[in-house]
Write a protein that holds these residues in place. Sequence first.
Motif, short mmCIF file in Angstrom:
data_model
loop_
_atom_site.label_atom_id
_atom_site.label_comp_id
_atom_site.label_asym_id
_atom_site.label_seq_id
_atom_site.Cartn_x
_atom_site.Cartn_y
_atom_site.Cartn_z
N ALA A 184 0.66 -2.00 3.68
CA ALA A 184 1.22 -2.91 2.69
C ALA A 184 0.23 -3.18 1.56
CB ALA A 184 1.65 -4.22 3.35
N LEU A 185 -1.04 -3.38 1.91
CA LEU A 185 -2.05 -3.64 0.89
C LEU A 185 -2.45 -2.37 0.15
CD1 LEU A 185 -4.44 -6.31 2.47
CD2 LEU A 185 -2.29 -6.61 1.24
N ALA A 186 -2.44 -1.24 0.86
CA ALA A 186 -2.77 0.03 0.21
C ALA A 186 -1.80 0.35 -0.92
CB ALA A 186 -2.77 1.16 1.24
N ALA A 187 -0.56 -0.08 -0.78
CA ALA A 187 0.43 0.15 -1.84
C ALA A 187 0.03 -0.56 -3.13
CB ALA A 187 1.80 -0.34 -1.38
N LYS A 188 -0.86 -1.54 -3.02
CA LYS A 188 -1.37 -2.26 -4.20
C LYS A 188 -2.81 -1.86 -4.52
CE LYS A 188 2.29 -4.76 -5.04
NZ LYS A 188 3.01 -4.66 -6.34
N GLY A 189 -3.28 -0.78 -3.88
CA GLY A 189 -4.62 -0.30 -4.15
C GLY A 189 -5.72 -1.09 -3.48
#
Length: 369
Positions: free
Chosen positions: A57-62
Amino acid sequence: MAVIGVELAGRGYDVQVGHGLLANAGELTEGFIRKDRVAAVADRNSHRAHGQQLEHALAAKGVSIDWFITQPGEGAKSWGVLEKLLDWLLERGVERGDHIFALGGGVVGDLTGFAAAVLKRGCGFVQIPTTLLAQVDSSVGGKTAINTAAGKNLVGAFHQPALVLADTGTLDTLPPREMGAGYAEVIKYGILGDRTFFEWCKENGAKVTARDPAALEYAVTQSVQAKARIVAEDERETTGTRALLNLGHTFGHALEAETGFSDALLHGEAVALGMVLAARYSARREYISLDNAARITAAIDKAGLRSEIASLGLECSGDQLAAHMLHDKKMDAGTLPFILLRGIGQAFVDKQVDMADIAAFLGEQLQAH
């Protein structure tokens, strides 16, 4: 999804309740992330069950995650683990404007919140509770603490989270016993201040512990709303209103202490027994009827929770259980206030309780049934 505001002077925050929130954590927490890496705390179980989903989920926001993993259980709420966590956070350059993520149950939330409270005199944290007990109780309200040799939660601070994401979907991985322990904190809100909700719990408790989506979201939302109202009125437990949330806890903590704060008696199970004892002691003092005390006992029993302390098989006396209470952090000028009942949904603080009578009462309960 429900959004409940915890209204505090100039620093309120939201508690979001719903299924699937973790998958959207990147978007929901975006305003609390300033860097491309965040520090997150989890126990081994919550990390295994939900860590990867939070990472995605956080990786989708870099954003990537640095993890601090603890062992499950109350043992993580210790001076030693706190020291390791604080050193770890400092090594990673966590600043006052940053937010630490807490992924797990009440132990993880308490430990992370206390670390956030003292790190550089206070930084932010985000609660992502993954147990029913944490979602309805410990993640909301800002009480953070660790345990010491003298007792439970005796060293801590009031430090409010910036956001709480209560994803009811994370409860799918909980063992049935943990669901039951969390349910004790749900029905507590009915017993202490909302008879209508108590009646709802009596009829729907099995649906909640069976994870019926509608019943579960309703139970969590109602519980959080009740706690938010109380916290907004008495954040630091100075007027007596917030003390009502301790219904069952003074008795329960004594039982936890006698069982060594171990898995022999989970916190929620201890609270359930404590509420039964509070109801029976209220009847002993003629504040409520024996019938109402029996109704509370029946509701606890119907939920599959222990309702008799004799079932624990403790080899102790009422005096020994009462002695544990003398370490309670609510002790004031040598007296210990008890949360008792004038009726179902009518809790109050009694500061005139005789500890010798408490010891005698507990001795009787140990021998009953």
